[in-house]
Write an enzyme that holds these catalytic residues in place. Structure first.
Site, PDB file in Angstrom:
ATOM      1  CG  HIS A 129     -11.074   0.785  -0.852  1.00 52.57           C
ATOM      2  ND1 HIS A 129     -10.267   1.565  -1.643  1.00 52.57           N
ATOM      3  CD2 HIS A 129     -10.425   0.715   0.346  1.00 52.57           C
ATOM      4  CE1 HIS A 129      -9.197   1.951  -0.959  1.00 52.57           C
ATOM      5  NE2 HIS A 129      -9.261   1.447   0.255  1.00 52.57           N
ATOM      6  CE1 TYR A 151      -5.914   4.998  -2.508  1.00 51.39           C
ATOM      7  CE2 TYR A 151      -4.435   4.909  -0.633  1.00 51.39           C
ATOM      8  CZ  TYR A 151      -5.613   4.523  -1.249  1.00 51.39           C
ATOM      9  OH  TYR A 151      -6.468   3.678  -0.612  1.00 51.39           O
ATOM     10  CB  SER A 197      -0.895   0.010   1.249  1.00 51.03           C
ATOM     11  OG  SER A 197      -1.456   1.291   1.450  1.00 51.03           O
ATOM     12  CE  LYS A 237      -7.296  -2.719  -4.231  1.00 52.58           C
ATOM     13  NZ  LYS A 237      -7.786  -1.776  -3.237  1.00 52.58           N
ATOM     14  CB  THR A 285      -6.304   2.719  -5.302  1.00 54.16           C
ATOM     15  OG1 THR A 285      -5.582   1.524  -5.018  1.00 54.16           O
ATOM     16  CG2 THR A 285      -7.670   2.653  -4.641  1.00 54.16           C
TER      17      THR A 285
END
Ligand SMILES: Cc1cc2nc3c(=O)[nH]c(=O)nc-3n(C[C@H](O)[C@H](O)[C@H](O)COP(=O)(O)O)c2cc1C
Ligand SMILES: Cc1cc2nc3c(=O)[nH]c(=O)nc-3n(C[C@H](O)[C@H](O)[C@H](O)COP(=O)(O)O)c2cc1C
Ligand SMILES: Cc1cc2nc3c(=O)[nH]c(=O)nc-3n(C[C@H](O)[C@H](O)[C@H](O)COP(=O)(O)O)c2cc1C
Ligand SMILES: Cc1cc2nc3c(=O)[nH]c(=O)nc-3n(C[C@H](O)[C@H](O)[C@H](O)COP(=O)(O)O)c2cc1C
Lengths: 347, 347, 347, 347
Positions: free
Chosen positions: C245, C134, C112, C221, C160
């Site tokens: 999510h 991100y 992440s 995603k 994402t």
């Protein structure tokens, strides 16, 4: 609109609770039970609730008229009394109380072959009534019953066809004792043999025989299919009563709300179609009318009402259901029973 | 109709409760469990209940006959005994009790490859029976079993095809000990190696081999798809048994009530189709027949009955289910198994 | 088949319970929560269970191979690790434990952007890994992260797109404190301004920019629609990851099992499609593959496993899910991932 | 995006709980109750939740604008205040508090004919407002009310058409006493006769009369069918408000989420369509907009907010719902209300 009855929306549930505490567990179970594992008992009520209403608006509903006719007999509302056996089990007045309460409410009574009252007692207090008939193995006795009923003023014969045998019930309560007497006709009283059982050999050909010996219009009760309804009409039935015996005969069948549309579509428009099973509110009655029913019948609610307050209880139940129907019609924009139509239901 | 068995509508549930208190928690769990998270275990029962019946009326049902045949063998009703392993776990009589009870009820027994009885013990008490076969990794041993079965009088071989491996169960109870002996054939008893496990390499080609070595008709058990059923028939299967192993193999599969119609439609009319999984009442049996099944099998209910009262319990269960079927047929207007047809089900 | 992992069918539920008792209520809530009123959280799991399997039979499943590749990287099974932030919250090993457990199980890790580990720490123990990205308001910082990831050996970038803002959660627990350090890159550590927040202004045009600065294949995603998936592919995405999510962003959206088929049908066959959300068993993975997924990812289960036993827990979870998939494939008659096809699902 | 209001996702439920403990059981029941057996009360909320969202991704949602207009009046968000009678029952500020809170939130108030406030008190604090009208049996009095409303600044008349009679409620609480004064106009105060009851004789022809005496645009509230909506528009309605009175009139009707699409499709595009009933989250509002609603209204939530904290509570509720809508729009990829379209919903 008329004054509302005193029962209110939660009436049926409260009635049942009151009746339950007013009788022995055995008697309560005998009335409340369904057959099998009670799938149909539950499904009947749920099927009405699943039908969504589509109200009309901006109609002048200053007056709403719930009155209608069944086979030519005027009734104050299409909420009538289904046949249920052995009513003295739940209240000393038995069928006499049921008849009196029904009469005062402007309703129509269906008297069971398994009644604990004589025709003579009945006619003293009753309004319009029909005889529900089981064709017994003893055909002679059957003929006797039919002819006495006709003589006593029955306006129609309701032949129940879903009970060639009595189905095993879910709550296996022993049949409550001391209920054999009094009975419809004295000839039934003396008998304890299989001749007084339902004849499992009845066929559609027997409709003509019944019409002939009674001279009365025939209603066939216990039909759940369009093709079967049509066959009954072809054999002379004046009306079809969609019923699964309140979930007391073959368990697992279609709920009556589901069967009603199919039956209505299968028979000519002039043939009246009735329905019973799980109807508990005036809105359920409205739904049934919207599906094409001419009138509806209530079984257990009437028994609970009789058990709780005798004739007065029956009267109050019927008036309350009529008031609920009146309210539902007004809120759906219908002034008369004739104005209730399929567009009131969500497809 | 025959006298009703003594179990009544709530029989299966009460049987299970009685059996549960008659055995250790481990053994109970071993029988009751499904695989995975038991989705299929629950879905099987629910799927039968979801099928709504449409009874015929006004048929002469004075006599109702539930008898039928499977692969030519007459049985008193299409309610037969599914194979379940290790029956001595639940009752000392084990498969002998199951066979005796089944025989007295006029039913047919399927003996598991994982039986705790020898063919010799079995045939002494048994009525007509089939052998359920797992093809073992040791093909020679498999051949031995098949040929002894044929010699002992098995009328068919039921090849179970949903168990190339034994699925992990939801209730992870250790397999109850001391159940290895006695077994079907002495050759199995001495063995504790992988040769006695199911062979995961079995293919449709093995059907011909089995037919050849046994000379018996082949039933393929564990089929849930039309195309697969068709392929089995093309490879020589005489009948298809729709089953998901009572929710004990691949979890999350279609319930058998759903698969049955697809399978029935996919194979020629003369091929018999059986079904098991979650059948608990005579009405469930009627539903299966209406979907086209030739006969139905019960697994756990028979085990519970055996556990509770041995052969007598098995007999009572089968008689009770037959009586329920008889009642359901009568109330649906069917005099014979042949008269049961798809029109009895709501689409 | 491989030896089964030790978790068994009820593993995920037991894992969650174990993890729950191993952490503070706040941390548990932070991980378990969904957004809104948690409609999607519940719907994700239920949607997999609603897909009924149709097993094939009589295939030779002596060997079953769950291995496959994602964007060219071989993995032992299509059960991979989804990105979840702040893993040191639940276990001191944090992302290092997750990476080690995943590597030992032959799986692939998605790291992440909100990781509590540096790239240097990670690569020491990790098997193949992707960076979940991100795009931050500070585009320069974003570029730094991307380029370090590429240099450290990330095999793909997972952008994402369902989180332009972080949705309000149902369980309004304050974000657990003292989790700011350590972080992915030192430049993130010093920063406490909005520049490190997600940029809500990201558009499809940014895909080209990311591809250029990273030289890595792009996975998008958080896509739930066919048209949106197609637009991403047209803009250069190498693969689409169907996700909501885990029910933590817009509540009330389609469950991922529902969205998967639409997405799969909308993009060219050579584009890989992944899915996450509510997958809890090997059978769920089989269902996803049958709907056309190339691979699946697990979020919360991996966090629970890490919390309970660190790297060993993660390893055991992944091995257990692989074993369940292997079993499910065998019981469905599939020897390889390539043999899993839509015919395995009831329509 | 704006600062989020303080209520959070579980706000409505917590608000109701707080309000419940702040008032007598009788008053709580009066507000919470539905009619009949509360089928519609439950169905309204469930129907919104059943609509699955399909978010767009990779839109630039740096700024999201929830503002819109209703009949030309700008509002900060399409979340407006439905008319509810007797607001002084729950809080001393009554309608004055509701109006002040609504004004500060940039919303629009609908004042009930059964308000416990005078026009003069209202206009002191209110932002834009509409008058909800019952046509009373006393048509002269009706005219007085309408004309005073127009003079006081009402921007539209909302004619409620689902209440020719007040339906019997499920929770048969006696109407809480001492709420007769103060009222909208002094002429209502002195009256205790049937002239102040709703006129059940209202028809579509009355729309023209109302337009003429008021000079205001007409909104028809309580429509659940496309054909009825169309008839109202043909008779001069400027907008249609899809409502079932929050499940307080005919019980068992279609939930408003179901009726909305039918109504939207039946009237010309330029006719605004509103909806109320069971909307509890910003996501529900998004769903309503996606079905074609111009704006939504909340009934009970606003009453609970008023009961709990007066004007401040109302303000916080509306700001919170706006913030939730803003978040939902951002996460669905919509920058403006105009960008919300049917593709956001799963068919
Ligand atoms: C206790 C009881 C006795 C009944 N007896 C008869 C009967 O003698 N004849 C008959 O045709 N139906 C009989 N019925 C069925 C009713 O006429 C009716 O079909 C059914 O009760 C309707 O369903 P409901 O109870 O849900 O209103 C009986 C029902 C009950 C509950
Ligand atoms: C305890 C138990 C053992 C079983 N053993 C076998 C077996 O050895 N062979 C086989 O083909 N099926 C076996 N089955 C499956 C049954 O034959 C049958 O398919 C299943 O029980 C039917 O579902 P029901 O239990 O719901 O009636 C077994 C089932 C149970 C419950
Ligand atoms: C605690 C937690 C943190 C998460 N953090 C991230 C994240 O940083 N980036 C991201 O793309 N997804 C994140 N996700 C979403 C997961 O990648 C994944 O989509 C989701 O967890 C899958 O659903 P499942 O938990 O039901 O398996 C997070 C999920 C959870 C539960
Ligand atoms: C306590 C209460 C009083 C109401 N009074 C009125 C009224 O006077 N006039 C009217 O048109 N609607 C009235 N309504 C209906 C509301 O305007 C609205 O249609 C409904 O509350 C919307 O459903 P909700 O409560 O689920 O948001 C009332 C509703 C409630 C709960």
């Amino acid at each position: 609109m008329t004054n509302l009855g005193s029962l209110g929306p939660t009436g049926p549930a409260r009635l049942e609770a009151a009746a339950r505490s007013a009788m022995s567990g055995h008697v309560y179970d005998y009335i409340a039970t369904g057959s099998g594992v009670e799938e149909t008992l539950a499904a009947n009520e749920a099927a009405w609730r699943d039908l969504l209403l589509r109200p009309r608006v901006l109609r002048d509903v200053t007056t709403v008229d719930t009155s209608t006719t069944v086979l030519g007999t005027p009734v104050s509302a299409p909420v009538l009394v289904a046949p249920t056996g052995y009513q003295r089990l739940v209240h000393p007045e038995g069928e006499v109380g049921m008849a009196a309460g029904s009469a005062r409410a402007g309703s129509l009574l269906t008297l069971s072959t398994r009644a604990t009252v004589t025709f003579e007692e009945l006619v003293e207090v009753s309004g319009p009534w029909w005889l529900q008939l089981y064709i017994l193995r003893d055909r002679g006795l059957t003929e006797t019953i039919v002819q006495r009923a006709a003589a006593a003023g029955a306006r129609a014969l309701v032949l129940t066809v879903d009970t060639p045998y009595v189905a095993r019930k879910a709550r296996r309560t022993p049949f409550p004792p001391d209920v054999v007497s009094p009975v419809l006709v004295p000839e039934l009283q003396a008998r304890d043999d299989k001749g007084v059982w339902q004849d499992p050999g009845v066929t559609v050909a027997d409709l003509a025989w019944l019409a002939e010996i009674s001279g009365l219009p025939l209603v066939v009760k216990g039909v759940l299919r369009g093709d079967e309804a049509r066959a009954c009409v072809d054999a002379g039935a004046a009306a079809i009563w969609v019923s699964n015996h309140g979930g007391r005969q073959l368990d697992g069948v279609v709920p009556t709300a589901t069967a009603l549309a199919e039956v209505r579509a299968a028979v000519p428009e002039e043939v009246e179609v009735y329905v019973d099973g799980g109807l508990r509110t005036g809105r359920d009655v409205l739904r049934a009318l919207a599906l094409g029913a001419t009138a509806t019948f209530v079984g257990r609610p009437a028994v609970w009402a009789l058990a709780t307050e005798g004739a007065a209880g029956v009267h109050d139940l019927l008036v309350s259901l009529r008031a609920e129907l009146e309210e539902a019609m007004a809120l759906a924009g219908c002034r008369t029973v004739a104005e209730v139509a399929p567009d009131l239901l969500h497809p």
